[in-house]
Design a protein around this motif. Structure first.
Motif, short mmCIF file in Angstrom:
data_model
loop_
_atom_site.label_atom_id
_atom_site.label_comp_id
_atom_site.label_asym_id
_atom_site.label_seq_id
_atom_site.Cartn_x
_atom_site.Cartn_y
_atom_site.Cartn_z
N ASN B 32 -9.89 -6.73 -28.26
CA ASN B 32 -11.26 -7.44 -28.22
C ASN B 32 -10.93 -8.59 -26.97
N TYR B 34 -13.14 -11.72 -25.03
CA TYR B 34 -14.09 -12.89 -25.21
C TYR B 34 -14.14 -13.71 -23.95
N TYR B 36 -15.72 -17.59 -23.30
CA TYR B 36 -16.29 -18.82 -23.71
C TYR B 36 -16.56 -19.80 -22.53
N LEU B 46 -19.84 -19.12 -27.13
CA LEU B 46 -19.33 -17.72 -26.74
C LEU B 46 -20.55 -17.14 -25.91
N TYR B 49 -18.46 -10.66 -25.54
CA TYR B 49 -17.32 -10.09 -25.80
C TYR B 49 -17.40 -8.77 -25.79
N VAL B 51 -15.55 -4.68 -27.02
CA VAL B 51 -14.46 -4.28 -27.74
C VAL B 51 -13.87 -2.97 -27.28
N GLU B 59 -24.10 -12.83 -25.48
CA GLU B 59 -24.44 -13.58 -26.62
C GLU B 59 -25.36 -14.62 -26.45
N SER B 94 -8.29 -10.69 -29.02
CA SER B 94 -7.60 -10.51 -30.57
C SER B 94 -7.39 -9.06 -30.51
N GLY B 97 -9.64 -6.24 -35.86
CA GLY B 97 -9.34 -6.21 -37.36
C GLY B 97 -8.44 -7.35 -37.92
N SER B 98 -7.68 -7.94 -36.95
CA SER B 98 -6.43 -8.73 -37.24
C SER B 98 -7.21 -10.11 -37.72
N GLY B 99 -8.26 -10.58 -36.86
CA GLY B 99 -8.93 -11.92 -37.47
C GLY B 99 -8.23 -13.03 -36.46
N THR B 100 -7.45 -13.00 -35.74
CA THR B 100 -6.97 -14.03 -34.89
C THR B 100 -6.95 -13.75 -33.43
N GLN B 101 -7.41 -14.92 -32.73
CA GLN B 101 -8.07 -15.06 -31.36
C GLN B 101 -6.94 -16.02 -30.72
N TYR B 102 -6.69 -15.40 -29.32
CA TYR B 102 -5.62 -16.03 -28.67
C TYR B 102 -6.25 -16.41 -27.39
N PHE B 103 -6.04 -17.64 -26.90
CA PHE B 103 -6.76 -18.06 -25.54
C PHE B 103 -5.91 -18.16 -24.40
#
Lengths: 115, 112
Positions: B32, B34, B36, B46, B49, B51, B59, B94, B97-103
């Motif tokens: 995924n 994103y 910002y 945001l 995004y 997928v 957004e 991200s 389904g992992s739930g963690t986002q990296y910038f």
């Protein structure tokens, strides 16, 4: 609607003092919760995250956070602040088991550290 | 390990000029992605995004658009920049389904 509130815009603490940054969230499902730190002009670095299990989670740089479902809070703490901790801190709620793809961030708390 | 790149790091553009910011991710597949924006003294907003390739969710109605021409490439564009487009633009990824986002490191855009 999902939202994250960080009520403190700026916080100043003395070096060596303890720190607590507040975060409250509104989320319809079991939340995934995060704290990120941002140094000036940089991207965001993940400090810690909570998905499930033990409600007290440990992160990098000596930070910890506690998930309190009854208070809808996920406050960040550090027992002794170092000057290098001066930065902006963001709390976030992420996709839970309902497979959303969006993350919601608080407006941030700027931490100043006095020598 | 995974890495995320953004360029340019800094950009100064005149009002009315076009914009293209690029973000690429290495070391993962089908992330995924994103975009910002962080205005001075404010939190993260945001913008878009994605997928998957060609799948973009917007957004906030605005002067910007996003595209995902390849699996690990995410582009933020504008045909005509406004003064209000100034800010710090962050790309993130991200694992679904992992739930963690990296910038990424961000791009500072100044529109004059």
């Amino acid at each position: 609607a999902q939202s994250v509130t960080q009520p403190d815009i700026h916080i100043t603490v003395s070096e060596g003092a303890s720190l607590e940054l507040r975060c409250n969230y509104s989320y319809g499902a079991t939340p995934y919760l995060f704290w990120y730190v941002q140094s000036p002009g940089q991207g965001l670095q993940l400090l810690l995250k909570y998905f499930s299990g033990d409600t007290l989670v440990q992160g990098i740089k000596g930070f910890e956070a506690e998930f309190k479902r009854s208070q809808s809070s996920f406050n960040l703490r550090k027992p002794s602040v170092h000057w290098s901790d001066a930065a902006e801190y963001f709390c976030a709620v992420g996709p839970g088991r309902n497979n959303f793809n969006k993350f919601y961030f608080g407006s941030g708390t700027k931490l100043n550290v006095k020598p | 390990s995974q890495t995320i790149h953004q360029w340019p790091a800094t950009l100064v553009q005149p009002v009315g000029s076009p914009l293209s910011l690029e973000c690429t991710v290495e070391g993962t597949s089908n992330p995924n992605l994103y975009w910002y924006r962080q205005a001075a003294g404010r939190g993260l907003q945001l913008l878009f995004y994605s997928v998957g390739i060609g799948q973009i969710s917007s957004e906030v109605p605005q002067n910007l658009s996003a595209s995902r021409p390849q699996d690990r490439q995410f582009i933020l564009s504008s045909k005509k920049l406004l003064l209000s487009d100034s800010g710090f633009y962050l790309c993130a990824w991200s694992i679904r389904g992992s739930g963690t986002q990296y910038f990424g490191p961000g791009t500072r855009l100044l529109v004059l």
